[in-house]
Design a protein around this motif. Sequence first.
Motif, PDB file in Angstrom:
ATOM      1  N   UNK A 177       0.800  -1.216   0.000  1.00 21.29           N
ATOM      2  CA  UNK A 177       0.000   0.000   0.000  1.00 21.29           C
ATOM      3  C   UNK A 177       0.830   1.260   0.000  1.00 21.29           C
ATOM      4  N   UNK A 178       1.953   1.237  -0.692  1.00 19.65           N
ATOM      5  CA  UNK A 178       2.860   2.396  -0.741  1.00 19.65           C
ATOM      6  C   UNK A 178       2.855   2.946  -2.166  1.00 19.65           C
ATOM      7  N   UNK A 179       1.857   3.731  -2.481  1.00 14.94           N
ATOM      8  CA  UNK A 179       1.765   4.328  -3.818  1.00 14.94           C
ATOM      9  C   UNK A 179       2.934   5.282  -4.046  1.00 14.94           C
ATOM     10  N   UNK A 180       3.479   5.239  -5.263  1.00 14.28           N
ATOM     11  CA  UNK A 180       4.600   6.105  -5.599  1.00 14.28           C
ATOM     12  C   UNK A 180       5.933   5.639  -5.068  1.00 14.28           C
ATOM     13  N   UNK A 181       5.990   4.442  -4.529  1.00 19.80           N
ATOM     14  CA  UNK A 181       7.225   3.920  -3.938  1.00 19.80           C
ATOM     15  C   UNK A 181       8.319   3.795  -4.991  1.00 19.80           C
ATOM     16  N   UNK A 182       9.553   4.103  -4.606  1.00 16.85           N
ATOM     17  CA  UNK A 182      10.687   3.943  -5.509  1.00 16.85           C
ATOM     18  C   UNK A 182      11.825   3.212  -4.808  1.00 16.85           C
ATOM     19  N   UNK A 183      12.504   2.370  -5.587  1.00 20.88           N
ATOM     20  CA  UNK A 183      13.782   1.790  -5.189  1.00 20.88           C
ATOM     21  C   UNK A 183      14.775   2.221  -6.249  1.00 20.88           C
ATOM     22  N   UNK A 184      15.832   2.912  -5.834  1.00 20.56           N
ATOM     23  CA  UNK A 184      16.793   3.427  -6.805  1.00 20.56           C
ATOM     24  C   UNK A 184      18.212   3.016  -6.432  1.00 20.56           C
ATOM     25  N   UNK A 185      19.055   2.926  -7.468  1.00 24.49           N
ATOM     26  CA  UNK A 185      20.457   2.597  -7.305  1.00 24.49           C
ATOM     27  C   UNK A 185      21.319   3.828  -7.473  1.00 24.49           C
ATOM     28  N   UNK A 186      22.618   3.598  -7.722  1.00 25.88           N
ATOM     29  CA  UNK A 186      23.222   2.427  -8.378  1.00 25.88           C
ATOM     30  C   UNK A 186      23.750   1.330  -7.452  1.00 25.88           C
ATOM     31  N   UNK A 187      23.454   1.385  -6.185  1.00 25.59           N
ATOM     32  CA  UNK A 187      23.983   0.389  -5.260  1.00 25.59           C
ATOM     33  C   UNK A 187      23.305  -0.964  -5.395  1.00 25.59           C
ATOM     34  N   UNK A 188      23.509  -1.810  -4.375  1.00 30.93           N
ATOM     35  CA  UNK A 188      23.148  -3.229  -4.459  1.00 30.93           C
ATOM     36  C   UNK A 188      22.232  -3.641  -3.311  1.00 30.93           C
ATOM     37  N   UNK A 189      21.196  -4.400  -3.651  1.00 30.12           N
ATOM     38  CA  UNK A 189      20.407  -5.116  -2.649  1.00 30.12           C
ATOM     39  C   UNK A 189      20.764  -6.590  -2.822  1.00 30.12           C
ATOM     40  N   UNK A 190      21.392  -7.142  -1.812  1.00 27.64           N
ATOM     41  CA  UNK A 190      22.012  -8.469  -1.881  1.00 27.64           C
ATOM     42  C   UNK A 190      21.267  -9.409  -0.938  1.00 27.64           C
ATOM     43  N   UNK A 191      20.664 -10.452  -1.488  1.00 33.79           N
ATOM     44  CA  UNK A 191      19.909 -11.387  -0.669  1.00 33.79           C
ATOM     45  C   UNK A 191      20.738 -12.333   0.161  1.00 33.79           C
ATOM     46  N   UNK A 192      22.056 -12.402  -0.127  1.00 29.32           N
ATOM     47  CA  UNK A 192      22.951 -13.225   0.704  1.00 29.32           C
ATOM     48  C   UNK A 192      22.430 -14.666   0.791  1.00 29.32           C
ATOM     49  N   UNK A 193      22.093 -15.224  -0.375  1.00 29.59           N
ATOM     50  CA  UNK A 193      21.325 -16.461  -0.388  1.00 29.59           C
ATOM     51  C   UNK A 193      22.067 -17.767  -0.253  1.00 29.59           C
ATOM     52  N   UNK A 194      23.381 -17.749  -0.184  1.00 30.09           N
ATOM     53  CA  UNK A 194      24.153 -18.992  -0.299  1.00 30.09           C
ATOM     54  C   UNK A 194      23.695 -20.071   0.683  1.00 30.09           C
ATOM     55  N   UNK A 195      23.557 -19.740   1.947  1.00 24.99           N
ATOM     56  CA  UNK A 195      23.174 -20.760   2.934  1.00 24.99           C
ATOM     57  C   UNK A 195      21.766 -21.289   2.689  1.00 24.99           C
ATOM     58  N   UNK A 196      20.863 -20.423   2.221  1.00 21.26           N
ATOM     59  CA  UNK A 196      19.511 -20.867   1.892  1.00 21.26           C
ATOM     60  C   UNK A 196      19.528 -21.846   0.712  1.00 21.26           C
ATOM     61  N   UNK A 197      20.324 -21.514  -0.313  1.00 22.95           N
ATOM     62  CA  UNK A 197      20.396 -22.397  -1.477  1.00 22.95           C
ATOM     63  C   UNK A 197      20.979 -23.754  -1.089  1.00 22.95           C
ATOM     64  N   UNK A 198      22.029 -23.702  -0.303  1.00 22.54           N
ATOM     65  CA  UNK A 198      22.691 -24.947   0.104  1.00 22.54           C
ATOM     66  C   UNK A 198      21.721 -25.836   0.881  1.00 22.54           C
ATOM     67  N   UNK A 199      20.958 -25.229   1.792  1.00 25.69           N
ATOM     68  CA  UNK A 199      19.991 -26.012   2.567  1.00 25.69           C
ATOM     69  C   UNK A 199      18.883 -26.563   1.668  1.00 25.69           C
ATOM     70  N   UNK A 200      18.454 -25.774   0.675  1.00 25.34           N
ATOM     71  CA  UNK A 200      17.424 -26.253  -0.244  1.00 25.34           C
ATOM     72  C   UNK A 200      17.873 -27.529  -0.944  1.00 25.34           C
ATOM     73  N   UNK A 201      19.089 -27.512  -1.469  1.00 28.10           N
ATOM     74  CA  UNK A 201      19.559 -28.687  -2.220  1.00 28.10           C
ATOM     75  C   UNK A 201      19.776 -29.887  -1.303  1.00 28.10           C
TER      76      UNK A 201
END
Length: 437
Positions: free
Chosen positions: A147-171
């Motif tokens: 419910x956030x009309x007009x919301x923006x996400x801008x760079x040039x930086x990085x949003x990093x999910x840091x997913x390695x441990x999640x992926x490893x556990x999935x497999x």
Amino acid sequence: MRKIMFIVILLAMSMAADAKKKVKVAVFPDGTPIPEWFSDTTRVDLSTLGRQYVVTDYGVVRDSTVVQTEALQRVIDRAASEGGGVVVIPRGVFLSGSLFFKPGTHLHVAEGGRLKGSDRIRDFKILPTRMEGQSLKYFAALVNADGVDGFTITGPGTIDGNGYNYWEEFWIRREYNRACTNLEAMRPRLTYISNSQNVTVQDVRLINSPFWTNHVYRSHHIRFLGCYIFSPTSGVKAPSSDAIDLDVCHDVLVHGCYMSVNDDAVVLKGGKGTWADQDPDNGPNYNIIVEDCVYGRVHGCLTLGSESLHDRNIVLRRCKVTDASRVLWLKMRPDTPQHYEYVAVENIEGGCSSFLVVRPWTQFFKPEDREDMPLSTCNNIVIRNIRMDCNNFFDVGKSDKYRLTQFTFENITVKDKKKAFDSTLIDSCTVKNVVIE
């Protein structure tokens, strides 16, 4: 004199009418005009979004080892309480669990800045949300905006999910139990935007998501501009890391993005199951354009399904494909009434394994008895102006669960190892200037 003036006026009116006829109006596949909104790729100007709240000015420290969810959320809450503004992630690495943006607030990740997700699922709230065509309780994303009309996400930086441990556990789970579902392997998404309009995500790096990278639900007038979306496709792969999932959305533009993920790129969702068309939480996607993008390794460039009901006026155009398993993938669930119509794929070049895939999709499906079950249909699908190197250009199968009709293949030159093109599999199929080598 009056007669001459009258003739001049008539001539001017005639010339204006002729000129108007010559102006080609851009239209969606069903012939309706494409609104001017889709031509606007102007970047959002941060200076117009209000005060900037640099998080390090409000008690957040540069420390990549400490989870600072509460401190970061306080900055968002303060910005909202003071009339709104931009929450700025400056240079450095900032570790966090689920964050919730509020009306009037925005997110900017500056150059050299990295908002990094915690690799512990305990740092992500469990709450009512939407996943895999269902409304249920599940883990919030790293960045949430409801419910956030007009919301923006801008760079040039990085949003990093840091997913390695999640992926490893999935497999590991998959190795232990092949029937393990995606939801059983507990993982957060990177961004989740819901019940919002006039949203822009621009010039930001969105990488390493534990689950889906960007999920948009029940929202409209959404723009993804110039984003870099990536997750590993080799080594420890990132399972189900779809680049952009559009779930009951309309008027969406994906422009000039790079996508390379270990699943599908742009995916249309909307609901699944025998009675999915009667669930008010589900619904259609329509008026969606994906253009001028570059695809690295993906399972599908544009995928309709696997949790999708009705998709209409969908356009994929002017894209470069370097290593896709499929370009257009129509996933047909035998347990779900589906209707995919007025889809155009045009001006595509590069290489892929399969270009068009239409096959039954039966992963984790649960057929039920329904006397009035509609026959699923794909109709008015146009594929034109294609130059590709494929293993299999036409990977299409018939089924008594769906009907394929009114496909057009036009101005196509492909190298096709399989050479399986067979227009008789589709009712009312039009073929013009198709060269298969």
